[in-house]
Structure formats: C-alpha cells, structure tokens
Scaffold this motif. Structure first.
Motif, PDB file in Angstrom:
ATOM      1  N   ALA A 126       0.844  -1.196   0.000  1.00 37.43           N
ATOM      2  CA  ALA A 126       0.000   0.000   0.000  1.00 37.43           C
ATOM      3  C   ALA A 126       0.874   1.239   0.000  1.00 37.43           C
ATOM      4  N   SER A 127       0.378   2.292  -0.609  1.00 40.18           N
ATOM      5  CA  SER A 127       1.135   3.538  -0.698  1.00 40.18           C
ATOM      6  C   SER A 127       1.463   4.063   0.694  1.00 40.18           C
ATOM      7  N   GLY A 128       2.687   4.527   0.842  1.00 39.86           N
ATOM      8  CA  GLY A 128       3.104   5.139   2.094  1.00 39.86           C
ATOM      9  C   GLY A 128       3.649   4.177   3.126  1.00 39.86           C
ATOM     10  N   GLN A 129       3.614   2.871   2.847  1.00 43.14           N
ATOM     11  CA  GLN A 129       4.181   1.922   3.797  1.00 43.14           C
ATOM     12  C   GLN A 129       5.691   2.114   3.931  1.00 43.14           C
ATOM     13  N   GLU A 130       6.175   1.997   5.147  1.00 40.37           N
ATOM     14  CA  GLU A 130       7.613   1.965   5.396  1.00 40.37           C
ATOM     15  C   GLU A 130       7.943   0.563   5.890  1.00 40.37           C
ATOM     16  N   VAL A 131       8.613  -0.197   5.042  1.00 45.44           N
ATOM     17  CA  VAL A 131       8.878  -1.604   5.320  1.00 45.44           C
ATOM     18  C   VAL A 131      10.353  -1.800   5.619  1.00 45.44           C
ATOM     19  N   GLN A 132      10.630  -2.557   6.662  1.00 46.23           N
ATOM     20  CA  GLN A 132      12.003  -2.937   7.009  1.00 46.23           C
ATOM     21  C   GLN A 132      12.137  -4.440   6.885  1.00 46.23           C
ATOM     22  N   SER A 133      13.192  -4.889   6.220  1.00 49.05           N
ATOM     23  CA  SER A 133      13.445  -6.317   6.066  1.00 49.05           C
ATOM     24  C   SER A 133      14.863  -6.699   6.469  1.00 49.05           C
ATOM     25  N   ASN A 134      15.834  -6.046   5.878  1.00 44.06           N
ATOM     26  CA  ASN A 134      17.236  -6.404   6.102  1.00 44.06           C
ATOM     27  C   ASN A 134      17.784  -5.701   7.337  1.00 44.06           C
ATOM     28  N   THR A 135      17.325  -6.146   8.505  1.00 47.57           N
ATOM     29  CA  THR A 135      17.805  -5.582   9.767  1.00 47.57           C
ATOM     30  C   THR A 135      18.422  -6.688  10.607  1.00 47.57           C
ATOM     31  N   ASP A 136      19.264  -6.320  11.552  1.00 48.43           N
ATOM     32  CA  ASP A 136      19.901  -7.310  12.425  1.00 48.43           C
ATOM     33  C   ASP A 136      18.850  -8.109  13.193  1.00 48.43           C
ATOM     34  N   GLU A 137      17.809  -7.416  13.665  1.00 47.99           N
ATOM     35  CA  GLU A 137      16.769  -8.078  14.444  1.00 47.99           C
ATOM     36  C   GLU A 137      16.038  -9.132  13.623  1.00 47.99           C
ATOM     37  N   LEU A 138      15.578  -8.767  12.431  1.00 46.36           N
ATOM     38  CA  LEU A 138      14.807  -9.689  11.598  1.00 46.36           C
ATOM     39  C   LEU A 138      15.681 -10.824  11.074  1.00 46.36           C
ATOM     40  N   ASN A 139      16.929 -10.524  10.723  1.00 47.71           N
ATOM     41  CA  ASN A 139      17.814 -11.578  10.238  1.00 47.71           C
ATOM     42  C   ASN A 139      18.163 -12.571  11.340  1.00 47.71           C
ATOM     43  N   ALA A 140      18.269 -12.093  12.570  1.00 45.58           N
ATOM     44  CA  ALA A 140      18.507 -12.998  13.702  1.00 45.58           C
ATOM     45  C   ALA A 140      17.306 -13.918  13.908  1.00 45.58           C
ATOM     46  N   GLN A 141      16.102 -13.364  13.768  1.00 46.73           N
ATOM     47  CA  GLN A 141      14.893 -14.181  13.894  1.00 46.73           C
ATOM     48  C   GLN A 141      14.825 -15.215  12.777  1.00 46.73           C
ATOM     49  N   ARG A 142      15.207 -14.816  11.564  1.00 42.55           N
ATOM     50  CA  ARG A 142      15.201 -15.759  10.446  1.00 42.55           C
ATOM     51  C   ARG A 142      16.199 -16.888  10.673  1.00 42.55           C
ATOM     52  N   LYS A 143      17.357 -16.539  11.197  1.00 45.46           N
ATOM     53  CA  LYS A 143      18.353 -17.571  11.476  1.00 45.46           C
ATOM     54  C   LYS A 143      17.815 -18.575  12.498  1.00 45.46           C
ATOM     55  N   THR A 144      17.121 -18.075  13.512  1.00 43.57           N
ATOM     56  CA  THR A 144      16.533 -18.972  14.515  1.00 43.57           C
ATOM     57  C   THR A 144      15.469 -19.867  13.892  1.00 43.57           C
ATOM     58  N   LEU A 145      14.625 -19.308  13.028  1.00 44.39           N
ATOM     59  CA  LEU A 145      13.616 -20.113  12.336  1.00 44.39           C
ATOM     60  C   LEU A 145      14.267 -21.212  11.506  1.00 44.39           C
ATOM     61  N   LEU A 146      15.336 -20.875  10.804  1.00 44.34           N
ATOM     62  CA  LEU A 146      16.043 -21.862   9.997  1.00 44.34           C
ATOM     63  C   LEU A 146      16.636 -22.960  10.876  1.00 44.34           C
ATOM     64  N   GLN A 147      17.218 -22.573  11.992  1.00 45.73           N
ATOM     65  CA  GLN A 147      17.766 -23.568  12.914  1.00 45.73           C
ATOM     66  C   GLN A 147      16.681 -24.506  13.421  1.00 45.73           C
ATOM     67  N   MET A 148      15.504 -23.974  13.671  1.00 45.75           N
ATOM     68  CA  MET A 148      14.389 -24.801  14.137  1.00 45.75           C
ATOM     69  C   MET A 148      13.918 -25.758  13.042  1.00 45.75           C
ATOM     70  N   ILE A 149      13.908 -25.317  11.787  1.00 52.23           N
ATOM     71  CA  ILE A 149      13.530 -26.187  10.680  1.00 52.23           C
ATOM     72  C   ILE A 149      14.528 -27.336  10.550  1.00 52.23           C
ATOM     73  N   PHE A 150      15.814 -27.020  10.692  1.00 58.94           N
ATOM     74  CA  PHE A 150      16.838 -28.049  10.550  1.00 58.94           C
ATOM     75  C   PHE A 150      16.755 -29.106  11.642  1.00 58.94           C
ATOM     76  N   ILE A 151      16.478 -28.711  12.873  1.00 56.87           N
ATOM     77  CA  ILE A 151      16.461 -29.705  13.956  1.00 56.87           C
ATOM     78  C   ILE A 151      15.135 -30.475  14.004  1.00 56.87           C
ATOM     79  N   GLU A 152      14.067 -29.890  13.420  1.00 58.99           N
ATOM     80  CA  GLU A 152      12.761 -30.546  13.447  1.00 58.99           C
ATOM     81  C   GLU A 152      12.716 -31.736  12.490  1.00 58.99           C
TER      82      GLU A 152
END
Length: 243
Positions: free
Chosen positions: A76-102
């Motif tokens: 939508a117009s005017g959205q300010e989206v953040q993706s490539n941040t330390d916080e979000l990338n750390a969460q993604r790494k944790t999700l990936l680790q959980m997928i690997f061990i599951e």
C-alpha cells in the motif's frame, strides 16, 4: 483494514523497503512487489505462481513498525517496510535452525545439495549450525514409485506440492495432515504410497519441491556438486528465479 487501505491495495503506487522506493501493482503483496523490483526478502513457502500460504514466516518484515509476513500483506502507498535488519535476520536464522532440527536434514548426503533453497538460505543467513538439540524423528521414505521418491525426512511442509497438484495438475495428490510435531505430508492413494497415486513425472508437483523431499530417481548427480544452482550464486542474488 480501513476502506482507504483497501483502495490503496487495489491501486498502483509505491512504498519504501529498507529506505528504497518500490513500485507495486494492484493486488501485489509486499513480497511480490519486492521480487519484481529485484529486492531479496528471504522465503521458503512462497512461489510467484501460487497464492501465499504464510507458513514458514521467513519473509517476516516490519511494516510501519508492525510485524507481518511480506508474502501475505498487501502493498500500500506510504508503507515503510524494514526487512534487512539485524533483528529480523537474527529471527530468520533462529527459524532456519528450528527447521533443521525438526527434520533430518543431512546436506552432505542429500542429492538436492546445491539445488536446495533451505540449504542456500541457511548459507545466506550465515547459519553456523543447528544450535538447538536435534529431534531425529523417524520418518518415512517412499521409494515405491518407479521414477519418483518421497523422503519425508526432508519435507519442510511448505505446501508447494499441495498447491501445484491442486492448482496446476488438477490431481490433489498431496495434502498436509496431523497436528503440531506430528504434522506431515499425505499422499492421496489407497495405500498412501506414491506408486498408487495419480502423480506423473511431468506434473508440476513433481518438480516444485524447494528441498530434497520429492526427488526424481536416476537424476540425483546428473549435475555435479559444485556446478549446481546455488553453488554458482547465492540465493540472495537469484531474486525471482524460483523453479
């Protein structure tokens, strides 16, 4: 969602993604618009040919400060989206680790190594190891079909084969059943085996798996390791090149 937001979602416009202006078209999700613009947002269960499922949550971003799945939230117009941040990338790494061990993901012995989106994304997120205690579940390997093999040890429940079989092949060969840790891929046949199902090697469902769960027999090493898709370029440099 307000009426104004609904109108924005159905009209072209722009939003910012990590400070860059991204154009979107009517009905685009944030991930669709980003991908079209060549901007990488990590994902596993999304594919441009199918409706979003939002199950892996790897594409989670901040939209005007609030968390949302980029594949499922309309641009939508005017959205300010953040993706490539330390916080979000750390969460993604944790999700990936959980997928690997599951599951049982042993990359060095997997025929899909080098062509696997899960493996490539883990490399891109600089995942050093599984981190958590591994489950080592006892899962079925179905080699009953003459040309295809189904290895549930590697299935990440992305649902892409389910959608491809229903939407493209018109066969409904696959479904997802069970709850929690017992959730698993089901084969629609009297025996529950691939050999008694309607799947064919030419079906879209037989080719769309992003990991090594659905494999074509006698083709595993036709392309040598080291010369495969993600061996040549990291996944973040192959935006919009889903198989």
């Amino acid at each position: 969602m307000t009426d104004h937001t609904r109108i924005d979602a159905l009209s072209p416009g722009t939003f910012t993604l990590d400070g860059e202006e991204i154009e979107f078209g009517p009905g685009d999700s944030i991930l669709q618009a980003a991908t079209r613009s060549g901007y990488y947002i990590p994902h596993l269960c999304w594919h441009p040919d199918f409706a979003a499922k939002g199950s892996c949550r790897l594409c989670t971003v901040r939209i005007n400060g609030r968390i949302g799945a980029a594949c499922a939230v309309n641009a939508a117009s005017g959205q300010e989206v953040q993706s490539n941040t330390d916080e979000l990338n750390a969460q993604r790494k944790t999700l990936l680790q959980m997928i690997f061990i599951e599951g049982n993901h042993f990359c060095p012995s997997c025929e899909k190594s080098g062509n696997c989106r899960l493996q490539a994304t883990a490399y891109d997120m600089e995942m050093e190891g599984p981190h958590f205690e591994e489950f080592y579940p006892n899962r079925q390997v179905d080699a009953s079909h003459p040309d295809l093999m189904l290895d549930l040890n590697r299935c990440i429940l992305c649902g892409l084969c389910v959608r491809a079989s229903h939407d493209v092949d018109g066969k409904d060969v696959f479904a997802i059943g069970g709850h929690g840790i017992q959730t698993h891929l089901l084969v629609n046949s009297p025996s529950g085996k691939l050999v008694n199902s309607a799947i064919a090697t030419a079906d879209r469902a037989a080719h769309i798996c992003p990991v090594g769960a659905i494999l074509h027999k006698r083709q595993g090493f036709a392309t040598p390791i080291g010369q495969r898709r993600f061996d040549e370029r990291p996944v973040s440099q192959q935006v919009g090149e889903e198989a």
